[in-house]
Write a protein that holds these residues in place. Sequence first.
Motif, PDB file in Angstrom:
ATOM      1  N   LEU A  88      25.387  41.767  49.257  1.00 45.91           N
ATOM      2  CA  LEU A  88      25.623  41.386  47.864  1.00 45.91           C
ATOM      3  C   LEU A  88      26.271  40.011  47.776  1.00 45.91           C
ATOM      4  CD1 LEU A  88      27.072  44.839  46.829  1.00 45.91           C
ATOM      5  CD2 LEU A  88      24.915  43.894  46.019  1.00 45.91           C
ATOM      6  N   SER A  89      26.252  39.446  46.586  1.00 44.88           N
ATOM      7  CA  SER A  89      26.921  38.159  46.403  1.00 44.88           C
ATOM      8  C   SER A  89      28.177  38.367  45.562  1.00 44.88           C
ATOM      9  CB  SER A  89      25.976  37.184  45.709  1.00 44.88           C
ATOM     10  OG  SER A  89      25.703  37.678  44.419  1.00 44.88           O
ATOM     11  N   ALA A  90      28.917  37.310  45.350  1.00 46.75           N
ATOM     12  CA  ALA A  90      30.099  37.387  44.491  1.00 46.75           C
ATOM     13  C   ALA A  90      30.426  36.013  43.943  1.00 46.75           C
ATOM     14  CB  ALA A  90      31.291  37.913  45.276  1.00 46.75           C
ATOM     15  N   LEU A  91      30.819  35.974  42.673  1.00 47.39           N
ATOM     16  CA  LEU A  91      31.411  34.736  42.150  1.00 47.39           C
ATOM     17  C   LEU A  91      32.858  34.669  42.596  1.00 47.39           C
ATOM     18  CD1 LEU A  91      30.166  34.620  38.452  1.00 47.39           C
ATOM     19  CD2 LEU A  91      29.614  32.996  40.269  1.00 47.39           C
ATOM     20  N   GLU A  92      33.506  35.830  42.524  1.00 48.03           N
ATOM     21  CA  GLU A  92      34.902  35.940  42.956  1.00 48.03           C
ATOM     22  C   GLU A  92      35.098  37.283  43.652  1.00 48.03           C
ATOM     23  OE1 GLU A  92      37.804  33.929  39.625  1.00 48.03           O
ATOM     24  OE2 GLU A  92      37.020  35.905  39.205  1.00 48.03           O
ATOM     25  N   ILE A  93      35.948  37.276  44.661  1.00 50.52           N
ATOM     26  CA  ILE A  93      36.378  38.542  45.251  1.00 50.52           C
ATOM     27  C   ILE A  93      37.888  38.421  45.443  1.00 50.52           C
ATOM     28  CG2 ILE A  93      35.790  37.717  47.585  1.00 50.52           C
ATOM     29  CD1 ILE A  93      35.173  40.724  48.245  1.00 50.52           C
ATOM     30  N   ASP A  94      38.619  39.494  45.162  1.00 50.03           N
ATOM     31  CA  ASP A  94      40.069  39.351  45.263  1.00 50.03           C
ATOM     32  C   ASP A  94      40.623  40.067  46.487  1.00 50.03           C
ATOM     33  OD1 ASP A  94      40.475  42.043  44.583  1.00 50.03           O
ATOM     34  OD2 ASP A  94      40.814  41.586  42.464  1.00 50.03           O
ATOM     35  N   LEU A  95      41.937  39.985  46.641  1.00 55.96           N
ATOM     36  CA  LEU A  95      42.571  40.494  47.860  1.00 55.96           C
ATOM     37  C   LEU A  95      42.421  42.004  47.986  1.00 55.96           C
ATOM     38  CD1 LEU A  95      45.734  38.198  47.891  1.00 55.96           C
ATOM     39  CD2 LEU A  95      43.574  37.906  49.124  1.00 55.96           C
ATOM     40  N   ASN A  96      42.074  42.681  46.887  1.00 55.43           N
ATOM     41  CA  ASN A  96      41.779  44.114  46.953  1.00 55.43           C
ATOM     42  C   ASN A  96      40.284  44.397  47.018  1.00 55.43           C
ATOM     43  OD1 ASN A  96      44.507  45.020  46.818  1.00 55.43           O
ATOM     44  ND2 ASN A  96      44.502  44.402  44.648  1.00 55.43           N
ATOM     45  N   PHE A  97      39.518  43.356  47.282  1.00 56.47           N
ATOM     46  CA  PHE A  97      38.063  43.465  47.444  1.00 56.47           C
ATOM     47  C   PHE A  97      37.310  43.750  46.140  1.00 56.47           C
ATOM     48  CE2 PHE A  97      39.501  43.684  51.753  1.00 56.47           C
ATOM     49  CZ  PHE A  97      38.500  43.092  52.502  1.00 56.47           C
ATOM     50  N   ASN A  98      38.010  43.688  44.993  1.00 59.22           N
ATOM     51  CA  ASN A  98      37.288  43.787  43.721  1.00 59.22           C
ATOM     52  C   ASN A  98      36.382  42.574  43.570  1.00 59.22           C
ATOM     53  OD1 ASN A  98      38.718  46.135  42.740  1.00 59.22           O
ATOM     54  ND2 ASN A  98      40.475  44.759  42.482  1.00 59.22           N
ATOM     55  N   VAL A  99      35.209  42.801  42.980  1.00 63.65           N
ATOM     56  CA  VAL A  99      34.239  41.702  42.879  1.00 63.65           C
ATOM     57  C   VAL A  99      33.898  41.415  41.419  1.00 63.65           C
ATOM     58  CG1 VAL A  99      31.898  40.942  43.425  1.00 63.65           C
ATOM     59  CG2 VAL A  99      33.241  42.149  45.147  1.00 63.65           C
ATOM     60  N   ASN A 100      33.781  40.122  41.129  1.00 64.75           N
ATOM     61  CA  ASN A 100      33.326  39.640  39.836  1.00 64.75           C
ATOM     62  C   ASN A 100      32.005  38.901  40.037  1.00 64.75           C
ATOM     63  OD1 ASN A 100      32.905  38.214  37.455  1.00 64.75           O
ATOM     64  ND2 ASN A 100      34.617  36.802  37.784  1.00 64.75           N
ATOM     65  N   VAL A 101      30.970  39.339  39.334  1.00 60.07           N
ATOM     66  CA  VAL A 101      29.700  38.598  39.383  1.00 60.07           C
ATOM     67  C   VAL A 101      29.293  38.168  37.978  1.00 60.07           C
ATOM     68  CG1 VAL A 101      28.711  39.523  41.511  1.00 60.07           C
ATOM     69  CG2 VAL A 101      28.461  40.823  39.401  1.00 60.07           C
ATOM     70  N   LEU A 102      30.260  38.146  37.062  1.00 57.89           N
ATOM     71  CA  LEU A 102      29.929  37.971  35.656  1.00 57.89           C
ATOM     72  C   LEU A 102      30.516  36.715  35.021  1.00 57.89           C
ATOM     73  CD1 LEU A 102      28.174  39.761  33.975  1.00 57.89           C
ATOM     74  CD2 LEU A 102      30.181  41.079  33.304  1.00 57.89           C
ATOM     75  N   THR A 103      31.757  36.403  35.347  1.00 60.04           N
ATOM     76  CA  THR A 103      32.394  35.255  34.686  1.00 60.04           C
ATOM     77  C   THR A 103      32.895  34.242  35.709  1.00 60.04           C
ATOM     78  OG1 THR A 103      34.454  36.517  34.636  1.00 60.04           O
ATOM     79  CG2 THR A 103      33.147  36.499  32.625  1.00 60.04           C
ATOM     80  N   ALA A 104      32.716  32.967  35.380  1.00 58.10           N
ATOM     81  CA  ALA A 104      33.162  31.883  36.254  1.00 58.10           C
ATOM     82  C   ALA A 104      34.661  31.669  36.092  1.00 58.10           C
ATOM     83  CB  ALA A 104      32.399  30.614  35.915  1.00 58.10           C
ATOM     84  N   ALA A 105      35.229  30.850  36.984  1.00 60.82           N
ATOM     85  CA  ALA A 105      36.670  30.611  36.968  1.00 60.82           C
ATOM     86  C   ALA A 105      37.126  30.001  35.647  1.00 60.82           C
ATOM     87  CB  ALA A 105      37.046  29.702  38.130  1.00 60.82           C
ATOM     88  N   ASN A 106      36.271  29.265  34.971  1.00 65.50           N
ATOM     89  CA  ASN A 106      36.676  28.660  33.697  1.00 65.50           C
ATOM     90  C   ASN A 106      36.407  29.591  32.516  1.00 65.50           C
ATOM     91  OD1 ASN A 106      33.934  28.574  33.368  1.00 65.50           O
ATOM     92  ND2 ASN A 106      33.781  26.353  33.171  1.00 65.50           N
ATOM     93  N   GLY A 107      36.023  30.839  32.824  1.00 60.63           N
ATOM     94  CA  GLY A 107      35.852  31.822  31.767  1.00 60.63           C
ATOM     95  C   GLY A 107      34.438  31.897  31.202  1.00 60.63           C
ATOM     96  N   THR A 165      32.724  45.268  40.187  1.00 58.29           N
ATOM     97  CA  THR A 165      32.570  46.275  41.229  1.00 58.29           C
ATOM     98  C   THR A 165      33.940  46.512  41.867  1.00 58.29           C
ATOM     99  OG1 THR A 165      30.305  45.570  41.636  1.00 58.29           O
ATOM    100  CG2 THR A 165      31.371  46.810  43.384  1.00 58.29           C
ATOM    101  N   PRO A 166      34.413  47.758  41.809  1.00 58.03           N
ATOM    102  CA  PRO A 166      35.764  48.027  42.297  1.00 58.03           C
ATOM    103  C   PRO A 166      35.864  47.913  43.822  1.00 58.03           C
ATOM    104  CG  PRO A 166      34.685  50.064  41.633  1.00 58.03           C
ATOM    105  CD  PRO A 166      33.761  48.951  41.264  1.00 58.03           C
ATOM    106  N   GLY A 167      37.020  47.431  44.282  1.00 57.91           N
ATOM    107  CA  GLY A 167      37.215  47.124  45.697  1.00 57.91           C
ATOM    108  C   GLY A 167      37.003  48.293  46.636  1.00 57.91           C
ATOM    109  N   HIS A 168      37.231  49.518  46.160  1.00 56.22           N
ATOM    110  CA  HIS A 168      37.079  50.638  47.101  1.00 56.22           C
ATOM    111  C   HIS A 168      35.627  50.884  47.485  1.00 56.22           C
ATOM    112  CE1 HIS A 168      36.179  52.979  43.413  1.00 56.22           C
ATOM    113  NE2 HIS A 168      35.535  53.772  44.227  1.00 56.22           N
ATOM    114  N   THR A 169      34.697  50.240  46.769  1.00 56.50           N
ATOM    115  CA  THR A 169      33.289  50.398  47.141  1.00 56.50           C
ATOM    116  C   THR A 169      32.764  49.195  47.936  1.00 56.50           C
ATOM    117  OG1 THR A 169      32.481  49.427  45.064  1.00 56.50           O
ATOM    118  CG2 THR A 169      32.808  51.812  45.086  1.00 56.50           C
ATOM    119  N   ILE A 170      33.647  48.246  48.210  1.00 53.74           N
ATOM    120  CA  ILE A 170      33.243  47.068  48.997  1.00 53.74           C
ATOM    121  C   ILE A 170      33.853  47.175  50.396  1.00 53.74           C
ATOM    122  CG2 ILE A 170      33.390  44.550  49.212  1.00 53.74           C
ATOM    123  CD1 ILE A 170      31.629  45.439  46.891  1.00 53.74           C
ATOM    124  N   ASP A 171      33.028  47.065  51.406  1.00 53.42           N
ATOM    125  CA  ASP A 171      33.509  47.306  52.766  1.00 53.42           C
ATOM    126  C   ASP A 171      33.811  46.028  53.541  1.00 53.42           C
ATOM    127  OD1 ASP A 171      33.228  50.092  52.449  1.00 53.42           O
ATOM    128  OD2 ASP A 171      31.071  49.904  52.792  1.00 53.42           O
TER     129      ASP A 171
END
Lengths: 486, 94, 293
Positions: free
Chosen positions: A344-363, A405-411
């Motif tokens: 999968l791809s990601a625009l953003e992924i955080d330290l808990n592995f949550n993924v954002n594929v919807l909004t850019a850093a500028n909103g 996509t919640p981090g618990h589903t990202i490995d």
Amino acid sequence: MHNYGYNLFQKKDILKNQESIIFKNLSEAIERSEIKDGMTISFHHHYRDGDLLLNMVMDLLAEKGLKDLILVVTSLRNHHKLGNHIKNGVINKIYTTGLRGKLGKLIKKGIMDHPVVFYSHGGRAAAIASGRIKVDIAFIAASIADQFGNINGVLGKSICGSLGYAKVDATYAKTVIAVVEKIASRPLEIVSIPQKHVDYIVQIDKIGESNKIATGSLRQQSNTRDLSIARQVAEVIISLENFKDGYSLQTGSGSISLGVNSFIENFMINKKIKGNFLLGGVTADHVNMLKKGLFNKIYDTQTFHPDAIESLKNNVHHQEIDAVTYASPFNKRALVNYLDFVVLSALEIDLNFNVNVLTAANGDFYGAIGGHSDTAAGAKVSIVTAPSYRGRIPSITEQVKTIVTPGHTIDILVTERGVAVNPARKDLLDQLKTNSKINLKKINRIYDEVIELTGKPEEVNHTGKVVGLVEYRDGSLIDVIYGEEL
Amino acid sequence: MKINKTASSGSMESSDIMITVSPAKEKGIIIELVSDVEELFGSKIKKVIRDTIKEFEIENIKVMANDKGALDYAIRARTKTAILRALKECSLNE
Amino acid sequence: MNNKLRRSMLYIPANNPAMIQDAFIYGADTILFDLEDSIAISEKDAARELLIEALNSLNFNNTEIAVRINSLDSKFGLKDLKSIVPIGPDIIRIPKIETKEQIIKIDKLITKLERKANLQPGFIEIMAMIETAKGVLNLEKIVASSERLSALTLGAEDLTTDMGIKRTSLGRELFLTRSKIALVAAAYKINAIDTVFSDFNDLNGLKKETLQSKELGFTGKAVIHPRQVDIVNHVFTPSQEEIEDAKEIVRQASQAEEFGKGVIAVKGKMVDLPILNRAKEIINKYEKREVIK
């Protein structure tokens, strides 16, 4: 005669429809469908940027003075013209997997009364199949129909391949209007959506631009950073226990995925490993792997390349599937649940592995959920890929702007700076440690490295009204998106 | 120090920045920035340019910066090169 | 003098920020930033400035850093050297070396610059590029002239031009030069780095040429495209079996020493000191496993 609870036989024709269902004029078909203000209408995006139907229908509906329509689409791409219809009250609410560009900016500004609802492909299919979203009229773009109303996207001129998402709309919508370019002179040999689900056929001159369904092929792409990420992804996959005969794989159509396909293909040939199936969006590379006998089957929800359309048309091992079969969370045998690996791809992924594929850093709205959360939840190993920063914007953040996509589903996260494994998957970490080519790092370490390089971006926090609701695949609310203005 | 002519350095490629410096009509350091990441890094970019100019003790200068996501090190290098070029007597560089 | 693991040296034009930033991700043993041929004359100043800033502030994940400066005969060479030495790269690659006098002069200059920059004198290594017939003839004297000189390489285009001959795909015209470079490098225990293979789309051709370089005694090869790194690394890396054999040799040898045994044999072959040393070297170089940081 005692009637035994039956109605008794009377000589009359039942449901024998002699009148043609074929219209030469979209407007007439719409009239016939008895569309009313406030109805829910659906569209699909198999023609991607080459889609002509959504704008065409919405312009017509606006002309007819309809108001307060609810739009249930699979994705929005080149549809900035919808902005006017929103402002004029033609469109009241939108459901979509994705949003970007000018329309995204308008919606961010708050031009809609209702927030846009974002769902995944599986979530959408589940919502429609369960009746949570009731579609009054489904508009389906296809290249060809026969006189009975059977349609497909693989024959005729402007072809798009699979109609996987539209199959769900066709099954559950009250009225189905299929808009096609060609009426076949004999019954169709390939039926994608069968006549029983199609109420009206409209023939128009041009339904879509086929050349815009394609995404790049590996030979054209030369982004060496993506290629190096792809190589790491391939190393990760081949080092895991699930990589064995009979495994299954989903890779997307981005340049990293294209690279992954090529590395995996070579490895499968060298190690004589044969997979079971490929799933999801289908590119030319996937088709080549099928042709070489590296996989038994392709299950196709969306087709991304002319070669793949050709394969879908001719190869019995390349099968179109609907979105419920693909990814519905309420379907235990959804194929995502049989996936070994998804890339999968990601625009953003955080330290808990949550993924954002919807909004850019500028909103800004900048992407689509697609099957992201579905495949991440279903696959035994979900791998997210991202360059650690793009044009100075870090892809790894303390907290994603929008959780899709919640981090618990990202490995596993693969970046060009290293590979991070979700601490919950120690089993995977142990397997990866055996491959010295994999540059394992903790996600915090990658984050620190990137921030040292790029600096921390200023927070762009919109505090206006809520302009987006993000549904998780089961229909629960996972996040909201704020707009610029109150 | 004082610059007497216009000079530039850098490129419009991704991760680079095009810096053009010229003698200012007004007093002070005037920076015009166009950037893909302006909302997120605009003030940081301007600060790096400003700090680099201050190292040269130039007081009046106009800077046009067209940024394509350059990191600080590249912004510094391009600013320096542009200034050094503007400070040279002739336009040939060594 | 040393003999470090330098299988692949990836050329990166020093005026391209995107390439500089990503240089370390491809797995090259050495990143070779170029101020010479890949930089237009009008951009020499910009490239130098960019490289200085990059080396001062970027983290290349501990990859060895080399810089190719312009020839000291050009008007850019000295300026390059003066600005690059203070940053302390691991190696400076110097083009067009043909006499030991050049090396001695450069060595002194670098020592002076190192002192000025508070670097340990001798910290920076030199890689000499042999690009003329005269340079080939003087190879041994050149190598013997400086402790800093840790690698030899050839510039094939300039050399063939100097000799008035054509470069061919077969490479017979470079056979003697390559052999001599490998031989002298081996004698002085320094690296011999082969020249680039220019057609980066022809990965089979690259593999063939790299195998030939290895056969001749080269320890590594310069590459001009990230795609080439894997193949070159692979060719210059011993197979898993060779590594396992090396481990077995070292294990048995240390046992023999412990128990005062004399000569040992592994897989039916006598293990003498050079073989043991070679085994140790293989383990040292190739058994480094990445650990989680």
